[in-house]
Design an enzyme around this catalytic site. Structure first.
Site, short mmCIF file in Angstrom:
data_model
loop_
_atom_site.label_atom_id
_atom_site.label_comp_id
_atom_site.label_asym_id
_atom_site.label_seq_id
_atom_site.Cartn_x
_atom_site.Cartn_y
_atom_site.Cartn_z
N ALA A 1 0.85 -1.26 -0.16
CA ALA A 1 0.03 0.10 -0.03
C ALA A 1 0.75 1.32 0.07
O ALA A 1 0.47 2.23 -0.73
CB ALA A 1 -1.01 -0.02 1.27
N GLU A 2 1.92 1.14 0.62
CA GLU A 2 2.89 2.52 0.86
C GLU A 2 3.69 2.73 -0.46
O GLU A 2 3.69 3.84 -0.71
CB GLU A 2 3.71 2.43 2.00
CG GLU A 2 2.92 2.48 3.27
CD GLU A 2 2.31 4.03 3.67
OE1 GLU A 2 2.83 4.57 3.27
OE2 GLU A 2 1.50 3.77 4.63
#
Length: 131
Positions: free
Chosen positions: A22-23
């Site tokens: 996600a990051e």
């Protein structure tokens, strides 16, 4: 490397993979418009707090991010949603909103996205949902 860092910090590798996905989408050179850098998108203050002098170093970045996540889980009594919200928006934002996920669309979407990645990773690893 992610699995090893997760285990050394007593975190589930499937969770750390979900956050990294996600990051940074696994890009160790990822940089956000707000100045977050690396696999776990550490901000300068967070990196300093966890002794990460080179945010571009994948192992150092992972270790700093994993230690921060571990502290957030402890701070929010192992409430994963709150720890993820704090990872995204900062622990003070979660506290400001009465230990609830802040009403920021980005943070709400982030929590949902990481939890979906985590669930998918656990399913792929054949880990029962109740664990």
């Amino acid at each position: 490397m992610i699995d090893n860092v997760a285990r050394s910090n007593r975190l589930r590798p499937e969770l750390l993979h979900a956050i990294v996905r996600a990051e940074s989408s696994y890009d160790p050179r990822a940089r956000s418009r707000t100045g977050a850098m690396g696999l776990m998108q550490l901000m300068p203050a967070t990196a300093k707090r966890y002794g990460v002098s080179d945010r571009w170093n994948p192992k150092a970045n992972l270790n700093g991010g994993a230690r921060y996540l571990k502290d957030l889980l402890s701070m929010f009594q192992n409430d994963l949603k709150l720890a993820l919200a704090a990872y995204n928006a900062g622990e003070n934002a979660v506290k400001k909103y009465g230990n609830k996920v802040p009403p920021f669309p980005e943070t709400q979407q982030y929590v949902t996205r990481v939890l979906a990645f985590y669930q998918k990773n656990r399913k792929s690893a054949n880990i029962p949902a109740s664990r």
